[in-house]
Design a protein around this motif. Structure first.
Motif, PDB file in Angstrom:
ATOM      1  N   PRO A   8       0.837  -1.208   0.000  1.00  0.00           N
ATOM      2  CA  PRO A   8       0.000   0.000   0.000  1.00  0.00           C
ATOM      3  C   PRO A   8       0.870   1.255   0.000  1.00  0.00           C
ATOM      4  O   PRO A   8       1.898   1.312   0.679  1.00  0.00           O
ATOM      5  N   TYR A   9       0.455   2.237  -0.780  1.00  0.00           N
ATOM      6  CA  TYR A   9       1.200   3.489  -0.875  1.00  0.00           C
ATOM      7  C   TYR A   9       0.253   4.634  -0.543  1.00  0.00           C
ATOM      8  O   TYR A   9      -0.815   4.747  -1.138  1.00  0.00           O
ATOM      9  N   ASP A  10       0.629   5.446   0.407  1.00  0.00           N
ATOM     10  CA  ASP A  10      -0.177   6.597   0.783  1.00  0.00           C
ATOM     11  C   ASP A  10       0.649   7.853   0.541  1.00  0.00           C
ATOM     12  O   ASP A  10       1.564   8.154   1.307  1.00  0.00           O
ATOM     13  N   PRO A  11       0.346   8.599  -0.528  1.00  0.00           N
ATOM     14  CA  PRO A  11       1.134   9.795  -0.827  1.00  0.00           C
ATOM     15  C   PRO A  11       1.076  10.840   0.285  1.00  0.00           C
ATOM     16  O   PRO A  11       2.003  11.640   0.420  1.00  0.00           O
ATOM     17  N   ALA A  12       0.033  10.828   1.101  1.00  0.00           N
ATOM     18  CA  ALA A  12      -0.091  11.805   2.190  1.00  0.00           C
ATOM     19  C   ALA A  12       1.079  11.700   3.161  1.00  0.00           C
ATOM     20  O   ALA A  12       1.488  12.701   3.752  1.00  0.00           O
ATOM     21  N   LYS A  13       1.645  10.520   3.317  1.00  0.00           N
ATOM     22  CA  LYS A  13       2.773  10.334   4.233  1.00  0.00           C
ATOM     23  C   LYS A  13       4.005  11.100   3.799  1.00  0.00           C
ATOM     24  O   LYS A  13       4.882  11.393   4.607  1.00  0.00           O
ATOM     25  N   TYR A  14       4.089  11.439   2.506  1.00  0.00           N
ATOM     26  CA  TYR A  14       5.283  12.073   1.963  1.00  0.00           C
ATOM     27  C   TYR A  14       5.102  13.569   1.716  1.00  0.00           C
ATOM     28  O   TYR A  14       6.043  14.233   1.294  1.00  0.00           O
ATOM     29  N   LEU A  15       3.920  14.075   2.005  1.00  0.00           N
ATOM     30  CA  LEU A  15       3.654  15.515   1.893  1.00  0.00           C
ATOM     31  C   LEU A  15       3.835  16.095   3.288  1.00  0.00           C
ATOM     32  O   LEU A  15       2.894  16.261   4.046  1.00  0.00           O
ATOM     33  N   THR A  16       5.066  16.407   3.637  1.00  0.00           N
ATOM     34  CA  THR A  16       5.399  16.720   5.020  1.00  0.00           C
ATOM     35  C   THR A  16       5.375  18.203   5.384  1.00  0.00           C
ATOM     36  O   THR A  16       5.581  18.544   6.539  1.00  0.00           O
ATOM     37  N   ASP A  17       5.155  19.076   4.396  1.00  0.00           N
ATOM     38  CA  ASP A  17       5.038  20.496   4.725  1.00  0.00           C
ATOM     39  C   ASP A  17       4.113  21.177   3.715  1.00  0.00           C
ATOM     40  O   ASP A  17       3.699  20.576   2.723  1.00  0.00           O
ATOM     41  N   GLU A  19       4.622  23.486   1.533  1.00  0.00           N
ATOM     42  CA  GLU A  19       5.158  23.636   0.178  1.00  0.00           C
ATOM     43  C   GLU A  19       4.955  22.356  -0.642  1.00  0.00           C
ATOM     44  O   GLU A  19       4.556  22.406  -1.804  1.00  0.00           O
ATOM     45  N   ASP A  20       5.229  21.202  -0.028  1.00  0.00           N
ATOM     46  CA  ASP A  20       5.007  19.923  -0.713  1.00  0.00           C
ATOM     47  C   ASP A  20       3.545  19.782  -1.126  1.00  0.00           C
ATOM     48  O   ASP A  20       3.246  19.340  -2.237  1.00  0.00           O
ATOM     49  N   ILE A  21       2.654  20.147  -0.233  1.00  0.00           N
ATOM     50  CA  ILE A  21       1.218  20.035  -0.504  1.00  0.00           C
ATOM     51  C   ILE A  21       0.814  20.967  -1.643  1.00  0.00           C
ATOM     52  O   ILE A  21       0.055  20.576  -2.539  1.00  0.00           O
ATOM     53  N   GLU A  22       1.334  22.188  -1.632  1.00  0.00           N
ATOM     54  CA  GLU A  22       1.015  23.144  -2.695  1.00  0.00           C
ATOM     55  C   GLU A  22       1.474  22.637  -4.058  1.00  0.00           C
ATOM     56  O   GLU A  22       0.743  22.745  -5.046  1.00  0.00           O
ATOM     57  N   VAL A  23       2.678  22.089  -4.132  1.00  0.00           N
ATOM     58  CA  VAL A  23       3.193  21.559  -5.395  1.00  0.00           C
ATOM     59  C   VAL A  23       2.343  20.377  -5.854  1.00  0.00           C
ATOM     60  O   VAL A  23       1.986  20.267  -7.031  1.00  0.00           O
ATOM     61  N   PHE A  24       2.001  19.513  -4.929  1.00  0.00           N
ATOM     62  CA  PHE A  24       1.163  18.347  -5.228  1.00  0.00           C
ATOM     63  C   PHE A  24      -0.174  18.787  -5.820  1.00  0.00           C
ATOM     64  O   PHE A  24      -0.622  18.261  -6.843  1.00  0.00           O
ATOM     65  N   LEU A  25      -0.817  19.761  -5.185  1.00  0.00           N
ATOM     66  CA  LEU A  25      -2.108  20.249  -5.669  1.00  0.00           C
ATOM     67  C   LEU A  25      -1.978  20.975  -7.006  1.00  0.00           C
ATOM     68  O   LEU A  25      -2.847  20.832  -7.875  1.00  0.00           O
ATOM     69  N   ALA A  26      -0.920  21.737  -7.187  1.00  0.00           N
ATOM     70  CA  ALA A  26      -0.706  22.437  -8.453  1.00  0.00           C
ATOM     71  C   ALA A  26      -0.534  21.435  -9.600  1.00  0.00           C
ATOM     72  O   ALA A  26      -1.089  21.635 -10.692  1.00  0.00           O
ATOM     73  N   ASP A  27       0.194  20.366  -9.346  1.00  0.00           N
ATOM     74  CA  ASP A  27       0.353  19.328 -10.362  1.00  0.00           C
ATOM     75  C   ASP A  27      -0.984  18.689 -10.706  1.00  0.00           C
ATOM     76  O   ASP A  27      -1.287  18.430 -11.873  1.00  0.00           O
ATOM     77  N   ALA A  28      -1.794  18.437  -9.701  1.00  0.00           N
ATOM     78  CA  ALA A  28      -3.121  17.848  -9.929  1.00  0.00           C
ATOM     79  C   ALA A  28      -4.001  18.801 -10.732  1.00  0.00           C
ATOM     80  O   ALA A  28      -4.669  18.388 -11.685  1.00  0.00           O
ATOM     81  N   GLU A  29      -3.984  20.066 -10.359  1.00  0.00           N
ATOM     82  CA  GLU A  29      -4.777  21.071 -11.084  1.00  0.00           C
ATOM     83  C   GLU A  29      -4.351  21.139 -12.545  1.00  0.00           C
ATOM     84  O   GLU A  29      -5.176  21.348 -13.437  1.00  0.00           O
ATOM     85  N   GLY A  30      -3.073  20.958 -12.793  1.00  0.00           N
ATOM     86  CA  GLY A  30      -2.543  21.020 -14.144  1.00  0.00           C
ATOM     87  C   GLY A  30      -3.069  19.936 -15.064  1.00  0.00           C
ATOM     88  O   GLY A  30      -3.011  20.078 -16.283  1.00  0.00           O
ATOM     89  N   THR A  31      -3.597  18.862 -14.497  1.00  0.00           N
ATOM     90  CA  THR A  31      -4.119  17.786 -15.338  1.00  0.00           C
ATOM     91  C   THR A  31      -5.471  18.148 -15.940  1.00  0.00           C
ATOM     92  O   THR A  31      -5.841  17.613 -16.976  1.00  0.00           O
ATOM     93  N   GLY A  32      -6.224  19.011 -15.260  1.00  0.00           N
ATOM     94  CA  GLY A  32      -7.564  19.356 -15.735  1.00  0.00           C
ATOM     95  C   GLY A  32      -8.588  18.257 -15.500  1.00  0.00           C
ATOM     96  O   GLY A  32      -9.737  18.388 -15.895  1.00  0.00           O
ATOM     97  N   ASP A  33      -8.198  17.181 -14.862  1.00  0.00           N
ATOM     98  CA  ASP A  33      -9.081  16.042 -14.592  1.00  0.00           C
ATOM     99  C   ASP A  33      -9.774  16.252 -13.248  1.00  0.00           C
ATOM    100  O   ASP A  33      -9.134  16.172 -12.196  1.00  0.00           O
ATOM    101  N   ALA A  34     -11.083  16.516 -13.290  1.00  0.00           N
ATOM    102  CA  ALA A  34     -11.832  16.852 -12.069  1.00  0.00           C
ATOM    103  C   ALA A  34     -11.766  15.743 -11.025  1.00  0.00           C
ATOM    104  O   ALA A  34     -11.619  16.015  -9.824  1.00  0.00           O
TER     105      ALA A  34
END
Length: 71
Positions: A8-17, A19-34
């Motif tokens: 099992p892989y939980d990406p939340a474990k690796y978003l430790t601050d 800034e990491d969360i902001e980059v993660f969300l920006a990448d997701a937003e960039g996909t355009g996939d709701a």
């Protein structure tokens, strides 16, 4: 067809601050996939909760300061 045992892989474990969360969300937003964006937001909220819990546990006054000469 072979079956593989996956870990099992939980990406939340690796978003430790934040800034990491902001980059993660920006990448997701960039996909355009709701659907992907919604899932990323759930992961980010879980990461924030995990970070808050970790920070509270680390700053708990019940723990001795191991760097102090008295410890």
């Amino acid at each position: 067809m072979s079956s593989e045992l996956l870990t099992p892989y939980d990406p939340a474990k690796y978003l430790t601050d934040d800034e990491d969360i902001e980059v993660f969300l920006a990448d997701a937003e960039g996909t355009g996939d709701a659907g992907y964006i919604a899932r990323a937001r759930e992961v980010a909220e879980r990461a924030k909760a995990m970070n808050q819990t970790r920070n509270e546990a680390c700053s708990d006054s019940d723990y001795a300061d191991l760097d102090s000469p008295e410890a």
